[in-house]
Design a protein around this motif. Sequence first.
Motif, short mmCIF file in Angstrom:
data_model
loop_
_atom_site.label_atom_id
_atom_site.label_comp_id
_atom_site.label_asym_id
_atom_site.label_seq_id
_atom_site.Cartn_x
_atom_site.Cartn_y
_atom_site.Cartn_z
N ASN A 143 0.82 -1.21 0.00
CA ASN A 143 0.00 0.00 0.00
C ASN A 143 0.85 1.26 0.00
N HIS A 162 -3.01 -6.89 -6.80
CA HIS A 162 -4.08 -7.47 -5.99
C HIS A 162 -5.42 -6.81 -6.30
N ARG A 163 -5.39 -5.65 -6.87
CA ARG A 163 -6.58 -4.94 -7.32
C ARG A 163 -6.10 -3.86 -8.27
N HIS A 164 -6.89 -3.52 -9.25
CA HIS A 164 -6.50 -2.48 -10.19
C HIS A 164 -7.02 -1.13 -9.71
N THR A 165 -6.11 -0.19 -9.55
CA THR A 165 -6.47 1.18 -9.20
C THR A 165 -6.49 2.01 -10.47
N ASN A 211 -4.27 -5.35 2.68
CA ASN A 211 -5.03 -6.01 1.62
C ASN A 211 -4.05 -6.46 0.55
N SER A 212 -3.96 -7.76 0.33
CA SER A 212 -2.95 -8.32 -0.57
C SER A 212 -3.52 -9.56 -1.23
N PRO A 213 -2.80 -10.09 -2.24
CA PRO A 213 -3.30 -11.30 -2.90
C PRO A 213 -3.51 -12.47 -1.95
N GLN A 216 -6.77 -12.23 -0.09
CA GLN A 216 -7.91 -12.64 -0.92
C GLN A 216 -8.01 -14.16 -0.96
#
Length: 310
Positions: A143, A162-165, A211-213, A216
């Motif tokens: 982050n 881990h997520r697309h910003t 929050n990471s892969p 999830q």
Amino acid sequence: MAKALRNVSDSEIKLLSIFHKVVARGGLSAAELDLNIGRSTISRHLKDLEVRLGVTLCHRGNSGFSLTPEGMEIYEASIELFDALNRFKGRANDIQENIKGVLRVGFCDKVVGNPNSHVPKAIRNFSTEYPNIHIDIHTQQLNTVENRVLSGDYHLGIVPIHRHTSSLQYNPLFVEDMSLYCGLGHHLFGKEEGIDEELMNNVKLAAMDMNSPNQQVFNRLNLKRSATAYDQEGIALLIQSGEYVGFLPDHYARHFVNDGVFKCIDSKTYSYQCQFAVINCKSNKPTRMAQELLRHLTASHTAREKLYAL
């Protein structure tokens, strides 16, 4: 009544830089190491800036650090100021025939040692082509790297996706193989059969705080976090206690496995691949330095993929 600020000199920019760092770090104590000056000196600089601006910027003391409404406005203005200065320096460096300057890159930990990563090769090729560029490497949590790329503190970041910003541009580089491990003394150590969902629901999981892969993955598998670490070294320490299981990169865990102190748990069910990418901020055009390192990173990994495809 304080006089209006007519000019912004180097001294004001220096004071604003200190104020900006203190706010970004959440207080004077947290900013001491970054600024390499003591709290009393930082406090004195903040007071000097308040006198020059004619406003109270923050509350600081035993009750903690907090911004005043005026301080928040000054902080937001300082972000715009330093973004503009960084863009100016980048463009000034770009127009020179020989590129030079400082290139700041953020990494997540344990990238080194991944056989799929060819970042060292890319850096070697880049440094050979541009010997006058000073590369500044920062190893941080995921982050933090993302936020500092967005703020302009880092030109580029190399992170797991881990997520697309929407504010970031992603260029995939390599994958990392992740598995769930337990340590010597754990009740699952050496257990080859009978590891079912009910048994796994009772294990203590050590996981990263962000929050990471792998968060999830363990959420999807209904694993419950029982301990928190802030890097892979911390996860490995908790696993080594024999009380916890945790996800680690296979390349990092390999020497523990070879030493007989770690075991991989049901690799098919509790393993996954994590895609790493180089990121840059969409709203700020990458400097020529950043573009060139990006080119070398992409070329190094694309060439390896083509080799494997032959």
